[in-house]
Design an enzyme around this catalytic site. Sequence first.
Site: not given
Ligand code: CA2
Length: 142
Positions: A10-11, A18, A23, A74, A77, A80, A98, A100, A102, A107, A111
């Site tokens: 997701p996302n 963003r 990221y 990846n 969210a 978690h 896996e 990530h 970040s 964080r 997370r």
């Molecule tokens: O650090 C990562 O790759 C995460 O998997 C990214 C997830 C976050 O919920 C995990 O805790 C760590 C969030 C993905 C959202 O990605 C975006 C990228 C650009 C702009 C907005 C959201």
Amino acid sequence: MKKIAILNGPNLDRLGKREPEIYGHLTLADLEKDLRVEFGSAAEFDFFQSNHEGALIDKVAALADARVDGLVINGGALTHTSVALRDALLGAHLPAVEVHISNIYKREDFRHTSLTAPACLAVVTGLGLEGYHAAVRFLLKR
Ligand code: CA2
């Protein structure tokens, strides 16, 4: 030629659009292009992104049936929260890493727990998009 799947949850379709301070500026399309440039002669890639838990679970099962050689995931969210995605990975019996972008340990506390990591061989966190490259390199060498 090994078959490597790259799954993003997701996302992650918003990558580069963003929150660049967390990221980075590159998009998922940039990542695909860069992975093909680095590993195109050694790996056949299957890239998949979904904002839907069930779609990711269906994809993991399809990749298990297709017996791909490795999986980079990846889960965003869902990492978690999703017992269902963890169960899908455990049931797939695929070599998985896996990733990530970040460093999840720098964080928020929520997370710091990954439900999916125990279903993977390894976790790479905090290397930015380089983490995907490291994961593919590892999977191709085993
Ligand atoms: O650090 C990562 O790759 C995460 O998997 C990214 C997830 C976050 O919920 C995990 O805790 C760590 C969030 C993905 C959202 O990605 C975006 C990228 C650009 C702009 C907005 C959201």
